[in-house]
Scaffold this active site. Structure first.
Site, PDB file in Angstrom:
ATOM      1  CD  GLU A   1      -2.899  -0.903  -0.184  1.00 28.47           C
ATOM      2  OE1 GLU A   1      -3.307  -1.940  -0.743  1.00 28.47           O
ATOM      3  OE2 GLU A   1      -3.144   0.241  -0.623  1.00 28.47           O
TER       4      GLU A   1
ATOM      5  CG  ASP B   1      14.247  16.648  -1.902  1.00 27.48           C
ATOM      6  OD1 ASP B   1      15.158  17.466  -2.106  1.00 27.48           O
ATOM      7  OD2 ASP B   1      13.983  16.182  -0.770  1.00 27.48           O
TER       8      ASP B   1
ATOM      9  CD  GLU C   1      18.585  17.146  -3.821  1.00 25.62           C
ATOM     10  OE1 GLU C   1      19.063  18.125  -3.229  1.00 25.62           O
ATOM     11  OE2 GLU C   1      17.832  16.324  -3.275  1.00 25.62           O
TER      12      GLU C   1
END
Length: 511
Positions: free
Chosen positions: A333, A357, A412
């Site tokens: 989930e 990120d 990143e």
């Protein structure tokens, strides 16, 4: 196909038998040719690929397809159905789940849900006699979770699509049922993906000359034309996913499906993106799937009353430096939640891609903390790599590029993980680009520590060209990491206080 509870909600059994015996592993000849140093680790590259294929096959077998699996927002949270409003929530550790809000006078027990064998709670609210919704658009809603000891605690649904500060002095965000009778009507088609990205990183809230939080509309009509005039063809929007703490610049997310209410409504964010597209500008979302805020009352943390609902339990579930929670990417989930989150922003808001990120933090057990990453290949293929996180990123990239051929994904990532920006079929992770994060650090270092005559051109050239062959890199001069986090912008380093005292239009130039 009937799924067992363990298959459905925790893939530990699957992870223990990761190899898919009949899975044909592609020949990674291009990867090995471009980077011969990975040759000793070919077995590990193939193992990761098999894990990815096995997980994808399990999803397809149990859910029909990855496309269906990643549309969790159509089933969880509050959605319209022919029978009425259907509310579903995954809360395996809860002993009771109740929906409460304006619609029932904040009665915390009148609207109880029933639990299925997978830990999903469900409630159907029939439409009113006139066919109207039992929960009007704009209503405040929360979830009351019953703990093991019988106590009720208030939470905000992880699938909520809008959340606001109620201005009652608590600063605890409350969910808003967002179902406008007249949804936003899109005017412009998406611009075509370009190979020459010129990205402008921006934050809606600080895009104003005044000392206040700017709005989506102000950004759309005041800032986007300026960005276009400057020659940029893409913007990267920071701090869109809702975050209770404004000063975190959007990196402590509390409500993953909710566009930040500080700047306006979801429809106004759509208008911003539509205006950008009309100006030929692509829009990327700065997406945070590496961690989540520790907030309990208005975030994901302890949603079902346990520490291990969406996250790892124990030390592995906490990032000490960032003071945040870490997702357990082995849970069925959790995968549905995160993949659906990407689909939500692509489908509902028409973003053109994502800047992921904190990828370094995701793919290493030590999160890259105190690690120099000097290019030692055992670091990239040893036990320090978090395979679960890496496979999630492969799955996300595979889903996005399969469903949206023009999508852009950027990592990143500071360690230099080989293959990060190679296709998955070549043994890579599937990103389109990585950020050349050493470049802005170099400019700041030069401006802070060196006189003009001491610049070493070879150091500059080496930093600009130091990238993995065959993997695309985005070079940039500065970003929020340098300009806002404990440092100054390049403009300030060049001009400093002189920009205030000697830049008046009425002040004559001094020679």
């Amino acid at each position: 196909m009937k799924r067992t509870k363990k298959q459905r909600h925790n893939l530990q059994n699957f992870w223990a038998q990761r190899m898919v015996d009949d899975q044909v592993v592609p020949h990674f000849s291009r990867f090995l040719h471009d980077d011969p140093y990975v040759k000793p680790y070919q077995t590990e590259i193939e193992r990761r690929y098999r894990v990815f294929c096995g997980l994808k096959k399990q999803i397809e077998d149990n859910e029909g397809s990855l496309e269906k699996f990643s549309r969790g927002y159509e089933r969880l949270g509050i959605n319209r159905t022919p029978e009425g409003l259907k509310y579903r929530e995954w809360a395996p550790g809860a002993h009771g789940v109740f929906l409460t809000g304006d619609f029932n006078g904040w009665n915390r027990t009148s609207h109880g849900c029933t639990r299925n064998e997978y830990g999903v709670w469900e409630l159907t609210l029939p439409y009113k006699e006139d066919g109207s919704s039992p929960i009007p658009h704009g209503s405040k809603v929360k979830v009351a979770i019953q703990l093991e000891n019988g106590d009720l605690v208030d939470r905000v649904s992880p699938w909520i699509r809008y959340a606001v500060d109620p201005n009652d002095g608590t600063h605890l965000y409350v969910g808003i049922h967002w179902d406008p009778p007249q949804p936003y009507q899109w005017q412009n088609s998406k611009p075509k993906k370009t190979s020459g990205l010129r990205i402008y990183e921006c934050h809606v809230g600080i895009a104003s000359p005044e000392l206040r939080v700017a709005s989506y509309k102000e950004f759309a009509y005041n800032v986007i034309p300026r960005i276009k005039k400057l020659g940029y063809n893409c913007i990267q929007l920071m701090a869109v996913m809702e975050h209770a703490y404004y000063a975190c610049f959007g990196y402590q997310v509390t409500n993953f499906f909710a566009a930040s209410s500080r700047y306006g409504t979801p429809e106004e964010l759509k208008e911003l993106i539509d205006v950008a597209h009309g100006n030929g500008i692509l829009v990327l979302l700065d997406v945070v799937h590496s961690h989540a805020a520790k907030n309990v009352l208005d975030g994901l943390n302890q949603f079902d009353g346990t520490h291990s609902c969406h996250f790892h339990d124990g030390g592995r579930g906490f990032h000490d430096l960032w003071d945040s929670r870490l997702f357990d990417y082995t849970k069925w989930e959790v995968l549905r939640f995160l993949l659906s989150n990407l689909r939500w922003y692509m489908e509902n808001y028409k973003f053109d891609g994502f800047r992921f990120d904190g990828v370094t933090s995701m793919i290493y057990h030590d999160h890259g903390l105190g690690h120099g990453f000097g290019g030692d290949y055992p670091d990239y293929y040893g036990l320090g790599v978090d395979t679960d996180s890496l496979i999630y990123l492969m799955l996300a990239n595979d889903m996005l590029h399969s469903l949206y051929p023009g999508v852009i994904t950027i990592a990143e990532e500071v360690s230099g993980m080989p293959g990060l920006c190679r296709p998955i079929a070549e043994g890579g992770t599937g990103f389109d680009y990585r950020l050349g994060m050493a470049i802005p650090d170099l400019w700041i270092k030069i401006l802070k520590e060196k006189k003009d005559e001491d610049w070493r051109m070879w150091d500059i050239v080496w930093t600009l060209i130091n990238r993995r062959h065959g993997e695309k890199t985005i070079a940039y001069a500065e970003s929020h990491d340098q300009a806002l986090v404990g440092d100054k912008t390049i403009a300030f380093w060049l001009m400093d206080k002189e920009m205030y005292w000697f830049m008046s239009e009425t002040t004559p130039l001094r020679h």
